[in-house]
Motif scaffolding. Structure first.
Motif, PDB file in Angstrom:
ATOM      1  N   ASP A  11       0.772  -0.867   0.143  1.00 37.60           N
ATOM      2  CA  ASP A  11       0.037  -0.097  -0.243  1.00 37.60           C
ATOM      3  C   ASP A  11       0.940   1.401   0.045  1.00 37.60           C
ATOM      4  O   ASP A  11       0.238   1.978  -0.541  1.00 37.60           O
ATOM      5  CB  ASP A  11      -0.866   0.135   1.198  1.00 37.60           C
ATOM      6  CG  ASP A  11      -1.721  -0.653   0.499  1.00 37.60           C
ATOM      7  OD1 ASP A  11      -2.439  -1.312   0.199  1.00 37.60           O
ATOM      8  OD2 ASP A  11      -2.770  -1.406   2.669  1.00 37.60           O
ATOM      9  N   ASN A  12       2.024   1.535   0.184  1.00 41.83           N
ATOM     10  CA  ASN A  12       2.719   1.989   0.580  1.00 41.83           C
ATOM     11  C   ASN A  12       4.562   2.139  -0.013  1.00 41.83           C
ATOM     12  O   ASN A  12       5.288   1.927   0.322  1.00 41.83           O
ATOM     13  CB  ASN A  12       3.147   2.962   1.925  1.00 41.83           C
ATOM     14  CG  ASN A  12       1.710   2.883   2.664  1.00 41.83           C
ATOM     15  OD1 ASN A  12       1.267   4.079   2.482  1.00 41.83           O
ATOM     16  ND2 ASN A  12       1.649   2.289   3.000  1.00 41.83           N
TER      17      ASN A  12
ATOM     18  N   LYS B  93      11.155   2.182  -2.307  1.00 39.19           N
ATOM     19  CA  LYS B  93      11.128   2.255  -3.863  1.00 39.19           C
ATOM     20  C   LYS B  93      12.787   2.137  -3.892  1.00 39.19           C
ATOM     21  O   LYS B  93      12.645   3.880  -2.906  1.00 39.19           O
ATOM     22  CB  LYS B  93      10.170   2.824  -4.110  1.00 39.19           C
ATOM     23  CG  LYS B  93       9.921   3.360  -5.984  1.00 39.19           C
ATOM     24  CD  LYS B  93       8.995   3.639  -6.859  1.00 39.19           C
ATOM     25  CE  LYS B  93       9.201   3.826  -8.118  1.00 39.19           C
ATOM     26  NZ  LYS B  93       8.195   4.550  -8.724  1.00 39.19           N
ATOM     27  N   GLY B  94      13.356   1.944  -4.566  1.00 40.18           N
ATOM     28  CA  GLY B  94      14.809   2.539  -4.739  1.00 40.18           C
ATOM     29  C   GLY B  94      15.957   1.632  -3.938  1.00 40.18           C
ATOM     30  O   GLY B  94      16.966   2.798  -3.554  1.00 40.18           O
TER      31      GLY B  94
ATOM     32  N   ILE C 184       8.712 -10.387  -1.180  1.00 38.57           N
ATOM     33  CA  ILE C 184       7.792  -9.902  -2.856  1.00 38.57           C
ATOM     34  C   ILE C 184       6.874  -8.850  -2.747  1.00 38.57           C
ATOM     35  O   ILE C 184       7.592  -8.866  -3.838  1.00 38.57           O
ATOM     36  CB  ILE C 184       6.986 -11.888  -2.585  1.00 38.57           C
ATOM     37  CG1 ILE C 184       8.015 -13.034  -2.779  1.00 38.57           C
ATOM     38  CG2 ILE C 184       5.897 -11.462  -3.491  1.00 38.57           C
ATOM     39  CD1 ILE C 184       6.708 -13.847  -2.932  1.00 38.57           C
ATOM     40  N   ALA C 185       6.900  -8.515  -1.659  1.00 35.35           N
ATOM     41  CA  ALA C 185       6.774  -6.941  -0.884  1.00 35.35           C
ATOM     42  C   ALA C 185       6.554  -6.460  -1.796  1.00 35.35           C
ATOM     43  O   ALA C 185       6.827  -5.738  -2.843  1.00 35.35           O
ATOM     44  CB  ALA C 185       5.026  -7.206  -0.134  1.00 35.35           C
ATOM     45  N   ALA C 186       8.197  -6.301  -1.266  1.00 36.28           N
ATOM     46  CA  ALA C 186       9.340  -5.129  -1.663  1.00 36.28           C
ATOM     47  C   ALA C 186      10.098  -4.948  -2.652  1.00 36.28           C
ATOM     48  O   ALA C 186       9.627  -4.199  -3.451  1.00 36.28           O
ATOM     49  CB  ALA C 186      10.442  -5.741  -0.395  1.00 36.28           C
ATOM     50  N   VAL C 187      10.177  -6.413  -3.385  1.00 32.66           N
ATOM     51  CA  VAL C 187      10.228  -6.350  -4.693  1.00 32.66           C
ATOM     52  C   VAL C 187       8.915  -6.089  -5.715  1.00 32.66           C
ATOM     53  O   VAL C 187       9.954  -5.122  -6.485  1.00 32.66           O
ATOM     54  CB  VAL C 187      10.618  -8.173  -5.038  1.00 32.66           C
ATOM     55  CG1 VAL C 187      11.006  -8.311  -6.887  1.00 32.66           C
ATOM     56  CG2 VAL C 187      11.305  -8.415  -4.645  1.00 32.66           C
ATOM     57  N   MET C 188       7.889  -6.436  -5.600  1.00 34.01           N
ATOM     58  CA  MET C 188       7.070  -5.916  -6.084  1.00 34.01           C
ATOM     59  C   MET C 188       6.650  -4.324  -6.278  1.00 34.01           C
ATOM     60  O   MET C 188       6.265  -3.302  -6.696  1.00 34.01           O
ATOM     61  CB  MET C 188       5.473  -6.571  -5.634  1.00 34.01           C
ATOM     62  CG  MET C 188       5.514  -7.934  -6.056  1.00 34.01           C
ATOM     63  SD  MET C 188       3.479  -8.310  -5.576  1.00 34.01           S
ATOM     64  CE  MET C 188       3.450 -10.194  -6.361  1.00 34.01           C
ATOM     65  N   SER C 189       6.722  -3.757  -4.925  1.00 30.66           N
ATOM     66  CA  SER C 189       6.804  -2.232  -4.609  1.00 30.66           C
ATOM     67  C   SER C 189       8.293  -1.423  -5.356  1.00 30.66           C
ATOM     68  O   SER C 189       8.375  -0.465  -5.325  1.00 30.66           O
ATOM     69  CB  SER C 189       6.516  -2.093  -3.144  1.00 30.66           C
ATOM     70  OG  SER C 189       5.393  -2.715  -2.949  1.00 30.66           O
ATOM     71  N   GLY C 190       9.183  -1.603  -5.786  1.00 27.65           N
ATOM     72  CA  GLY C 190       9.888  -1.108  -6.889  1.00 27.65           C
ATOM     73  C   GLY C 190      11.309  -0.903  -5.664  1.00 27.65           C
ATOM     74  O   GLY C 190      12.327  -0.128  -5.734  1.00 27.65           O
TER      75      GLY C 190
END
Length: 271
Positions: free
Chosen positions: A111-112, A117-118, A133-139
């Motif tokens: 959600d955030n 990201k980056g 996985i969530a971290a990868v999906m979020s950039g």
């Protein structure tokens, strides 16, 4: 005893065995993987282990906070939900449950995405790998997943495949009390179930923040061992999520899960 019974033992205190494993750096549950300490992206799984995990877990994206993420988990439709836990050949499959703290962290990151990201992210005690996985999906620019169980590492690779992601690097060494890495963010869920382990985490995370200015996010549903630890005085509540009914039923009354920001004082002696 059914696997559901094993979960009840875990919630009552069998998790202390895992706490000892983190403190002592246990050997892997299978001699075949005893010397493996790191998987790089693209590493293939042993066909026998892959077949076992695929046969004895269920692919699901329902009943938890992140329907965007598909995972291989143990469910009532799996053989080892009913079989005696001792028949599982690789040691207790803690990774095969999507624990509430990890769910909250993963939901918050999805959600955030600006949170990761980056940035470089270490997912400590990654389990099924959902938060990584969530971290990868979020950039996230770099993700390392860590779990001392080699089979958890293999399950993470399968879960990456389910979500059409290239596997991220995975390490199975005990990182607590190791040298601090230069991570922008460390995330950890459901790790404060053992007092000695909590003490070790507290001091190691303090060191990471002091030396590397690392940000730390912790997911926990408010277990007694967590809220009663001195670390609680150094946490800021970020967000609280109501748990889905399925997760409530499988966690014996827990109704919500919280993401906490860890903001210790400057002193490494403060505990």
């Amino acid at each position: 005893m059914a696997f559901r019974g094993w979960r009840w033992l875990l919630l009552l205190g069998r998790h202390n065995a895992l706490g000892k494993a983190w403190r002592s750096r246990r050997a892997g549950p299978s001699l075949r993987w005893k010397r493996c300490c790191h998987w790089s992206a693209g590493r293939s799984l042993h066909p026998e282990v892959r077949a076992f995990l695929e046969e004895n877990t269920e692919v699901t994206n329902s009943g938890h906070l992140t329907p965007e993420i598909r995972l291989r988990l143990l469910s009532p439709r799996c053989r080892f939900w009913r079989e005696k836990p001792d028949l599982w050949p690789y040691g207790d499959p803690f990774w095969a449950i999507y624990w509430p703290g990890g769910q909250a962290l993963s939901r918050y990151i999805l959600d955030n995405p600006r949170v990761v990201k980056g940035r470089s992210v270490l997912d400590l005690g990654s389990g099924c790998g959902a938060t990584a996985i969530a971290a990868v999906m979020s950039g996230a620019s770099q993700v390392l997943a860590n779990d001392i169980d080699p089979i958890a590492g293999m399950a993470m690779i399968l879960n990456c495949e389910l979500n059409h992601l290239n596997p991220f690097p995975i390490t199975i060494k005990n990182m607590i009390n190791s040298e601090t890495g230069n991570w922008d963010l460390i995330v950890l869920g459901d790790m404060f179930y053992d007092e000695q382990l909590a003490d070790g985490l507290h001091h190691w995370l303090q060191k990471c923040i002091r030396l590397q200015q690392t940000e730390v996010l912790i997911g926990d549903p408010g277990r007694h061992q967590f809220l009663s630890h001195s670390i609680r005085r150094q946490l800021h509540k970020v967000i609280e999520y109501s748990l889905p009914e399925h997760t409530r039923q499988e966690n014996y009354g827990l109704t919500s899960s919280i993401v906490w920001s860890y903001q210790p004082s400057n002193s490494l002696e403060d505990s």
